[in-house]
Design an enzyme around this catalytic site. Structure first.
Site, short mmCIF file in Angstrom:
data_model
loop_
_atom_site.label_atom_id
_atom_site.label_comp_id
_atom_site.label_asym_id
_atom_site.label_seq_id
_atom_site.Cartn_x
_atom_site.Cartn_y
_atom_site.Cartn_z
N HIS A 43 45.86 37.52 45.18
CA HIS A 43 45.04 38.06 46.50
C HIS A 43 45.74 37.67 47.64
O HIS A 43 45.07 37.32 48.60
CB HIS A 43 43.86 37.95 46.32
CG HIS A 43 42.79 38.85 45.46
ND1 HIS A 43 41.60 38.65 45.05
CD2 HIS A 43 43.24 39.67 44.47
CE1 HIS A 43 41.01 39.33 44.19
NE2 HIS A 43 42.32 40.27 44.07
N HIS A 81 40.14 50.11 36.43
CA HIS A 81 40.11 49.51 37.57
C HIS A 81 41.29 49.80 38.12
O HIS A 81 42.40 49.60 37.54
CB HIS A 81 39.49 48.14 37.75
CG HIS A 81 39.81 47.35 38.98
ND1 HIS A 81 39.27 47.81 40.24
CD2 HIS A 81 40.30 46.05 39.00
CE1 HIS A 81 39.55 47.17 41.13
NE2 HIS A 81 39.89 45.76 40.46
N GLU A 123 42.86 48.24 41.32
CA GLU A 123 43.60 47.37 42.23
C GLU A 123 45.14 47.20 41.49
O GLU A 123 45.25 47.46 40.41
CB GLU A 123 42.88 46.01 42.12
CG GLU A 123 43.14 45.15 43.23
CD GLU A 123 41.98 43.95 43.17
OE1 GLU A 123 42.21 43.06 43.88
OE2 GLU A 123 41.22 43.87 42.29
N ASP A 161 46.88 44.66 40.91
CA ASP A 161 47.44 44.16 39.53
C ASP A 161 47.12 44.79 38.33
O ASP A 161 47.64 44.51 37.14
CB ASP A 161 46.70 42.67 39.89
CG ASP A 161 45.08 42.77 39.84
OD1 ASP A 161 44.85 43.61 40.69
OD2 ASP A 161 44.61 41.94 39.26
N HIS A 165 34.70 44.30 40.32
CA HIS A 165 34.43 43.86 41.53
C HIS A 165 34.79 44.83 42.69
O HIS A 165 34.50 44.54 43.81
CB HIS A 165 34.64 42.49 42.01
CG HIS A 165 36.42 42.26 42.12
ND1 HIS A 165 37.01 42.08 43.20
CD2 HIS A 165 37.33 42.71 41.20
CE1 HIS A 165 38.15 42.16 43.18
NE2 HIS A 165 38.61 42.55 41.96
N ASP A 222 37.88 43.45 35.13
CA ASP A 222 37.74 42.16 35.69
C ASP A 222 36.52 41.29 35.35
O ASP A 222 36.45 40.08 35.62
CB ASP A 222 37.61 42.17 37.02
CG ASP A 222 39.41 42.47 37.85
OD1 ASP A 222 40.20 41.97 37.08
OD2 ASP A 222 39.35 42.91 38.82
N TYR A 233 36.52 31.80 38.68
CA TYR A 233 36.81 33.26 38.93
C TYR A 233 35.26 34.07 39.40
O TYR A 233 35.28 34.62 40.21
CB TYR A 233 37.28 34.06 37.69
CG TYR A 233 37.56 35.48 37.60
CD1 TYR A 233 39.00 35.62 37.96
CD2 TYR A 233 36.91 36.31 37.64
CE1 TYR A 233 39.36 36.81 38.23
CE2 TYR A 233 37.21 37.59 37.65
CZ TYR A 233 38.41 38.11 38.13
OH TYR A 233 38.92 39.30 37.84
N HIS A 291 42.25 39.92 32.58
CA HIS A 291 43.03 38.74 32.96
C HIS A 291 42.34 37.52 31.99
O HIS A 291 41.39 37.51 31.56
CB HIS A 291 42.54 38.10 34.48
CG HIS A 291 43.12 39.16 35.39
ND1 HIS A 291 44.55 39.43 35.77
CD2 HIS A 291 42.51 39.73 36.21
CE1 HIS A 291 44.54 40.17 36.88
NE2 HIS A 291 43.37 40.43 37.03
#
Length: 398
Positions: free
Chosen positions: A23, A79, A81, A83, A145, A164, A192, A225
């Site tokens: 991030h 999701h 994002e 990554d 998130h 996540d 996390y 992850h």
């Protein structure tokens, strides 16, 4: 090569051993991470998520070793994002017409990132995608998130692809939770949660209970992850319910910055006073200018109370203390108590300003700020110890 994790599912992700910051510079990943992508083979074949953009060509090349890309019938993006979706443009150059299943907000985010008019199929909670022997069921999980997040559940193999949720930044080639050192795994899972999901705890509780109410058989939880929860996957679900409920342990964390060691001496003396008053309390001292900021926030997450100290500089507190207070404010910790302290030479404004910031962060501030002029002498040291003892008494009373 991919790694088969069930009858129909193969892990086709990327383990990133070199990752140390995430991030931007906002999250420390000392144990690396992984970007978990999953390939489902049935009468219809599905790819669940992709990997981070720096590995896009490697990802697509390795995926070709597993399957002819044109045999992928659907792509599911839980999701978006970067990554998770970063390799999507490289993949879509090969199979541009493949339907992408995602939430409505997921489509908006993908369009916002990549500006492509791909074949989007929006799904919502309860929608299903029959694949043959197995079926995917989608469950929206907004703000776990990001607003686009969803879970996907594969019946037959009984796997929850949780993105996540239930993840950790933890690199391992062995994939499963029972193949790694448990203390390290749970620290990274808690770190996390504390740094990424804690402010969304009400949504976490609601969504976890909603999923549990479905009474789905669960053989694995496969996040995007870190490890796959294969051995007793319910254990991390139970942890999430605990962590989401204004979590605290019998711990007090003292966070400080110091210029010429005066505030450090105060912090150590306050800690000794706390230990004298209650030997059962775990006392943790963290230097805001030297210790990892995500580790500090994790210790705050664990604590029932904190003390924050800074010397007064330019009529305020140090930038290290300012930075950590801003992070703490954003994480919205609940039902924790706090106090402030600091050394000074002339104005002595920092402790009062810190107390005000702690109140803004949602802490219940107890007692008056403690200030000591210049370098604490033996009398001042004793007063700091007494302050620690009194702090223990105050947090017991309120």
């Amino acid at each position: 090569m991919g790694k088969k994790i069930s009858e129909h599912v193969t892990w086709v992700g990327k383990v990133d051993w070199e990752l140390k910051r995430f991030h931007g510079d906002e999250f420390s990943t000392d144990r690396g991470s992984s970007y978990n992508s999953y390939l489902i083979r049935d009468k219809k074949n599905v790819l669940i998520d992709t990997v981070w953009q720096p590995f896009d060509k490697e990802f697509v090349a390795r995926l070709k070793e597993e399957i002819d890309l044109h045999d992928i019938d659907y792509i599911v993006m839980n999701h978006n994002e970067i990554d998770h979706s970063g390799s999507l443009p490289e993949l879509m150059r090969e199979i541009p017409d493949t339907p992408i299943y995602c939430t409505k907000k997921g489509e908006a985010i993908i369009r916002g990132h990549y500006h492509q008019d791909w074949n989007f199929v929006n799904v919502k909670t309860g929608d299903t995608l029959p694949l043959g022997e197995t079926t995917l069921t989608f469950v929206e999980a907004p703000m776990l998130h990001w607003p686009d997040t969803m879970f996907s559940y594969l019946s037959g193999d009984n796997i929850l692809f949780s993105n996540d949720g239930f993840g950790q930044h933890f690199a391992t080639e062995s994939l499963y939770n029972d193949t790694v050192r448990q203390e390290d795994l749970y620290y990274e899972a808690e770190k996390y949660y504390a740094n990424i999901l804690n402010l969304y705890s009400p949504m976490v509780t609601k969504k976890v209970k909603e999923v549990l109410a479905l009474n789905l058989p669960l053989s694995m939880i496969a996040p995007s992850h870190g490890v796959i929860w294969k051995e007793n996957p319910a254990q991390i679900v139970e942890k999430y319910l605990q962590w989401a409920d204004a979590y605290q342990e019998n711990q007090i964390t003292i966070i400080y910055d110091t210029m010429w060691n005066s505030t450090r001496l105060m912090a150590e003396s306050i800690g000794l006073g706390i230990q004298k008053a209650d030997p059962s309390v775990k006392v943790k001292l963290m230097n805001a200018a030297k210790d990892d900021k995500n580790d500090i926030c994790t210790e705050v997450f664990r604590s029932k109370a904190i003390l924050v100290g800074s010397p007064t500089i330019n009529y305020g507190f140090t930038y290290a203390i300012g930075g950590i207070l801003e992070m703490i404010k954003g994480l919205k910790f609940k039902k924790k108590k706090a106090a402030s302290f600091g050394s000074y030479g002339w104005s002595g404004d920092a402790p009062k300003q810190i107390a005000e910031k702690l109140a803004e962060c949602g802490f219940e501030v107890v007692g008056d700020p403690l200030r000591k002029l210049w370098v604490p002498d033996q009398k001042a040291i004793e007063e700091c110890r007494s302050y620690g003892e009194n702090f223990c008494a105050l947090i017991r009373q309120q």
